[in-house]
Design a protein around this motif. Structure first.
Motif, PDB file in Angstrom:
ATOM      1  N   ILE A 393      -8.007   7.973   6.722  1.00  0.00           N
ATOM      2  CA  ILE A 393      -7.079   7.455   5.720  1.00  0.00           C
ATOM      3  C   ILE A 393      -5.676   7.849   6.143  1.00  0.00           C
ATOM      4  CG2 ILE A 393      -6.327   7.488   3.301  1.00  0.00           C
ATOM      5  CD1 ILE A 393      -9.115   8.116   2.440  1.00  0.00           C
ATOM      6  N   VAL A 394      -4.810   6.847   6.287  1.00  0.00           N
ATOM      7  CA  VAL A 394      -3.403   7.136   6.574  1.00  0.00           C
ATOM      8  C   VAL A 394      -2.703   7.316   5.238  1.00  0.00           C
ATOM      9  CG1 VAL A 394      -1.264   6.281   7.598  1.00  0.00           C
ATOM     10  CG2 VAL A 394      -3.468   5.766   8.682  1.00  0.00           C
ATOM     11  N   ILE A 400      -3.574  12.447  -1.633  1.00  0.00           N
ATOM     12  CA  ILE A 400      -4.975  12.068  -1.441  1.00  0.00           C
ATOM     13  C   ILE A 400      -5.941  13.189  -1.806  1.00  0.00           C
ATOM     14  CG2 ILE A 400      -6.670  11.393   0.331  1.00  0.00           C
ATOM     15  CD1 ILE A 400      -4.314   9.692   1.505  1.00  0.00           C
ATOM     16  N   GLU A 403      -6.558  13.476  -5.455  1.00  0.00           N
ATOM     17  CA  GLU A 403      -7.357  12.313  -5.854  1.00  0.00           C
ATOM     18  C   GLU A 403      -8.836  12.543  -5.504  1.00  0.00           C
ATOM     19  OE1 GLU A 403      -7.639   9.255  -7.988  1.00  0.00           O
ATOM     20  OE2 GLU A 403      -5.553   9.827  -7.532  1.00  0.00           O
ATOM     21  N   GLN A 407     -11.839  12.550  -8.239  1.00  0.00           N
ATOM     22  CA  GLN A 407     -12.950  11.593  -8.197  1.00  0.00           C
ATOM     23  C   GLN A 407     -14.291  12.252  -7.898  1.00  0.00           C
ATOM     24  OE1 GLN A 407     -12.347   7.764  -6.441  1.00  0.00           O
ATOM     25  NE2 GLN A 407     -10.116   7.786  -6.773  1.00  0.00           N
TER      26      GLN A 407
ATOM     27  N   GLY B 248      -4.110   3.930   1.833  1.00  0.00           N
ATOM     28  CA  GLY B 248      -3.896   5.355   1.577  1.00  0.00           C
ATOM     29  C   GLY B 248      -2.479   5.663   1.127  1.00  0.00           C
ATOM     30  N   PRO B 252      -3.426   5.635  -3.205  1.00  0.00           N
ATOM     31  CA  PRO B 252      -4.357   6.702  -2.802  1.00  0.00           C
ATOM     32  C   PRO B 252      -5.658   6.671  -3.611  1.00  0.00           C
ATOM     33  CG  PRO B 252      -2.159   7.594  -3.229  1.00  0.00           C
ATOM     34  CD  PRO B 252      -2.130   6.160  -3.624  1.00  0.00           C
ATOM     35  N   ASP B 253      -5.576   6.331  -4.901  1.00  0.00           N
ATOM     36  CA  ASP B 253      -6.791   6.344  -5.721  1.00  0.00           C
ATOM     37  C   ASP B 253      -7.804   5.316  -5.233  1.00  0.00           C
ATOM     38  OD1 ASP B 253      -4.801   4.535  -6.509  1.00  0.00           O
ATOM     39  OD2 ASP B 253      -5.708   4.268  -8.504  1.00  0.00           O
ATOM     40  N   VAL B 254      -7.309   4.146  -4.812  1.00  0.00           N
ATOM     41  CA  VAL B 254      -8.216   3.105  -4.326  1.00  0.00           C
ATOM     42  C   VAL B 254      -8.838   3.533  -3.000  1.00  0.00           C
ATOM     43  CG1 VAL B 254      -8.355   0.708  -3.526  1.00  0.00           C
ATOM     44  CG2 VAL B 254      -6.916   1.307  -5.513  1.00  0.00           C
ATOM     45  N   ALA B 255      -8.011   4.080  -2.131  1.00  0.00           N
ATOM     46  CA  ALA B 255      -8.523   4.518  -0.825  1.00  0.00           C
ATOM     47  C   ALA B 255      -9.604   5.574  -1.013  1.00  0.00           C
ATOM     48  CB  ALA B 255      -7.369   5.072   0.019  1.00  0.00           C
TER      49      ALA B 255
END
Ligand SMILES: Cc1cc2nc3c(=O)[nH]c(=O)nc-3n(C[C@H](O)[C@H](O)[C@H](O)COP(=O)(O)OP(=O)(O)OC[C@H]3O[C@@H](n4cnc5c(N)ncnc54)[C@H](O)[C@@H]3O)c2cc1C
Ligand SMILES: Cc1cc2nc3c(=O)[nH]c(=O)nc-3n(C[C@H](O)[C@H](O)[C@H](O)COP(=O)(O)OP(=O)(O)OC[C@H]3O[C@@H](n4cnc5c(N)ncnc54)[C@H](O)[C@@H]3O)c2cc1C
Lengths: 414, 269
Positions: A393-394, A400, A403, A407, B248, B252-255
């Motif tokens: 993930i970039v 991130i 997050e 999650q 991302g 970010p939440d979707v990634a």
């Protein structure tokens, strides 16, 4: 008259060409080979001697057919050495606890022994090693050689070398593998010297040329910047030490057992000039357990600060993971050295490795690239870590990672 | 106490790389240094001399330029330096290297009895850590690798008490000397060169010994004496490139959601 030319950028300074040149036309300067054109007779002897194909003759260059592994294997074994058969694995133990690399080697040894059509044997040295002997059968050994003697209670080079050399000279294996641990590298160096055979250090890959029965031993050198494949074609046994956590541990069949082949040591304590005083365990060793972690959450310079690691720690807690780090993060003082992964830290092999804000320098990659799944989070799309990542993930890890925490927590609570 | 220290001249490997485009070793212009571990072996020998008297002899096997490595340790105040250099030594693996060095130590010992041989833990180019164990075995000396502490020396009983570093701790040992040890960087801090020694080092001439000086036989050296051969060199393998998960940066939440979906789908988590 022509003469041999040198691709200087390919020369590694191994001097093998210098030695084979019958005309003394080659010499070393600043670690790189040079040619004296007048002396070169274009005899071509140096061309196959070079492991990197750094030497060439203009125009008439030929290329031979090579087997799949890319190495021509020629063997010229004296008959007494051709009789050496079988693959051996040294099972290393301390106070009755075996080192996990020994079982990893049983898996690798089995593959090699099957290709060669010979038996896989384990060697167990120590005092009161019955339990380990049984485990060796469970991990796939067809024979287990045992020397059980009080003199072998704690590791010391001389008595272990004496024991191993005795077993090899009597039972004559063609291959002998040990873990590249502080014990294995100490012992293997001494055993190979007393047997006058070749030893390849710290291998990360083993293969075998079945026709020639020669082990292809691949290892990092120059601090992990290059890989080299090394052969010991004309001596037996062929010996290697193998880096821990690179090979996978085989299936353990609890129902298996067998009868060991028991030998006597025949060495009196008085003959040994090294006395064992005590073992002093590290205070922190058991706190950080990267070796057995299923999941590792690792951070690098991109974490940015101490508090950044608290966030990673929270993610680790949610996942039941251990914290890892790059050297840059350790040097910044954000986290202890015990967490460092890489060439000068731990080699790890978890099911999942999260690399957050780590660029992917080769010295870091060598310590984690055998992880089953690698997840890389980095704000630089060109970061080298992405070339080894299963998922990348970039983005900004400071967005991130929180997050991920959120999650994964949600998922857990469902 | 007469110590013989074995040092190796090495390229500063932290700067050696494989060019990703041409797949070749980029080594030109890489400076040569004394193998860092060996500097600590020299320091250990000097400390023992400071405390118990005696002498420090340093040997290196290599091409004529390796004399620079000896010059470097001369600035620290070692007593004697010997360069082992001969065409016949070239191409030696660790078994042959340990033979050549052993022959030299035997010669030194015949002139001036040797109590201790010191090596580095490993050379940062070859990285094998095999030469020290090889020399000890050939000399029939007790061997202790990865030494991290030298606690005491009993010159009457001729024993050294020391600790070696292992995976999860340290082992304390008491060893009779003559013995051979290989040392870690944590053993000590290498001293600074002193001005008088630096001046000595500028004009110094190392002794140079060839194969005949040490009575070495051809069959044990170079390619003939080396059971192993390096047959292929390549860049470290890279894993297959995996999958990039988009968005991302802006979402970010979707990634993260997509990542977790994939992990669950593949039963990774
Ligand atoms: C002999 C030797 C031995 C070594 N041994 C080791 C070893 O054992 N282990 C080890 O790890 N290293 C080791 N190194 C060091 C290694 O070469 C690298 O310098 C080190 O791994 C770099 O660490 P890093 O990736 O954390 O830092 P950097 O290379 O500085 O990378 C930081 C990364 O974080 C990214 N980033 C920055 N901010 C963010 C953000 N907000 N969000 C997401 N990404 C961000 C950047 O894009 C960059 O890619 C060794 C070096 C030598 C010479
Ligand atoms: C890519 C590559 C891979 C190799 N792999 C192997 C292998 O697996 N097995 C093998 O047998 N050979 C191998 N060799 C050959 C090996 O590098 C040489 O034999 C070398 O002379 C000694 O090994 P080392 O550099 O690993 O030293 P190490 O054994 O790591 O050195 C340990 C200590 O021994 C002493 N020492 C070492 N060399 C000298 C010297 N020349 N003079 C004085 N003291 C010295 C120093 O105190 C040093 O700290 C390899 C060579 C290359 C180029």
């Amino acid at each position: 008259m022509g003469y041999v030319h040198i691709k200087k950028e390919k020369c590694i300074g191994c001097e093998q060409c210098v030695v084979v040149c019958p005309f003394e036309a080659l010499f070393m300067k600043d670690g790189i080979v040079e040619v004296i054109p007048d002396k070169c007779k274009e005899c071509r002897k140096c061309l196959p001697a070079c492991p990197t194909e750094a030497l060439y003759l203009e125009r008439r260059e030929r290329r031979g057919q090579r087997p799949e592994h890319g190495i021509d294997v020629t063997v010229d074994l004296p008959p007494e050495l051709a009789r050496y058969k079988g693959v051996w694995v040294m099972v290393e133990q301390q106070d009755g606890t075996p080192h996990s690399v020994s079982w990893e080697l049983m898996g690798e040894g089995l593959k090699i022994s099957q290709k060669l059509g010979v038996e896989l044997s384990a060697v167990v040295l120590g005092e009161n090693v019955d339990g380990i002997r049984r485990e060796a059968f469970q991990y796939g050994a067809q024979n287990v050689y045992v020397i059980d003697d009080p003199v072998l209670k704690d590791y010391r080079t001389y008595p272990y070398t004496f024991a191993m050399t005795k077993l090899v000279n009597k039972h004559k294996p063609e291959i002998l593998l040990m873990g590249a641990t502080s014990l294995g590298r100490d012992l293997a160096g001494a055993v190979a010297t007393s047997l006058k055979t070749g030893l390849t250090a710290d291998c990360t890959k083993l293969d075998v040329d079945e026709a020639a029965r020669v082990l292809l031993q691949t290892r990092p050198a120059f601090g992990g910047n290059i890989m080299a494949t090394i052969l010991c074609a004309n001596h037996r046994p062929q010996m290697s030490t193998v880096r821990p956590r690179v090979m996978s541990r085989p299936y353990k069949d609890e129902s298996r057992d067998g009868t060991p082949i028991v030998e006597q040591l025949g060495l009196a304590e008085e003959k040994i000039r090294t006395k064992f005083i005590e073992f002093i365990p590290d205070a922190v060793a058991h706190v950080v357990n990267l070796d057995d972690a299923d999941i590792i959450v690792a951070g690098g310079r991109g974490v940015g600060c101490d508090e950044g690691f608290s966030v990673l720690k929270e993610l680790a807690e949610v996942l039941g993971a251990e914290l890892g780090a790059s050297r840059a993060a350790v040097e910044a003082g954000w986290i202890d050295y015990e967490h460092q992964v890489g060439q000068t830290g731990k080699t790890v092999r978890p099911k999942i490795y999260f690399a957050c804000g780590i660029s992917g320098a080769i010295q870091h990659l060598v310590g984690m690239q055998n992880s089953d799944v690698i997840i890389a989070i980095n704000n630089d799309p060109n970061a080298a870590i992405f070339s080894v990542a299963t998922y990348g993930i970039v983005g900004d890890m400071h967005k991130i990672v929180p997050e991920l925490i959120k999650q994964f927590k949600d998922k857990k609570n469902k | 106490m007469h110590s013989v220290v074995c040092i190796k001249q090495v390229p500063d490997t932290t700067e050696v790389r494989i060019d990703p485009k041409t797949n070749t070793l980029m080594r030109e212009g890489v400076p040569s240094i004394v193998n860092p571990f060996d500097m600590h072996a020299v320091e250990a020998a000097l400390k023992l001399r400071d405390e118990y008297g005696g002498k420090v002899t340093v040997i290196t096997m290599g091409p004529p330029q390796a004399v620079e490595a000896l010059r470097r340790v001369k600035t620290l105040g070692v007593d004697r330096t010997i360069l082992l250099s001969d065409r016949a030594f070239a191409g030696s693996d660790t078994l042959a290297t340990s033979y050549i060095i052993t022959q030299a130590v035997k010669k030194i010992d015949s002139e001036d009895a040797v109590d201790l041989v010191l090596c580095g833990k490993q050379a940062i180019d070859g990285d094998t850590a095999q030469v020290g164990p090889g020399i000890a075995t050939r000399l029939n000396m007790p061997l202790v690798t990865y030494v991290i502490d030298i606690d005491s020396v009993d010159t009457e009983k001729k024993t050294i008490t020391l600790k070696r570093s292992v995976e999860n701790g340290r082992t304390a040992l008491c060893v009779e000397y003559p013995m051979l040890m290989t040392v870690l960087k944590e053993l000590n801090e290498v001293r600074y060169a002193s001005l008088p020694n630096m001046i000595l080092a500028t004009n110094f001439k190392a002794e140079v010994w060839n194969k005949d000086d040490i009575g070495a036989e051809m069959k044990n050296m170079g390619l003939d004496g080396s059971p192993t051969a390096v047959r292929k060199i390549f860049s470290p393998p890279v894993r297959e490139c995996g999958e990039m998960i988009p968005h991302g940066i802006e979402q970010p939440d979707v990634a993260v959601h997509n990542l977790i979906e994939k992990l669950s789908h593949n039963k990774t988590i």
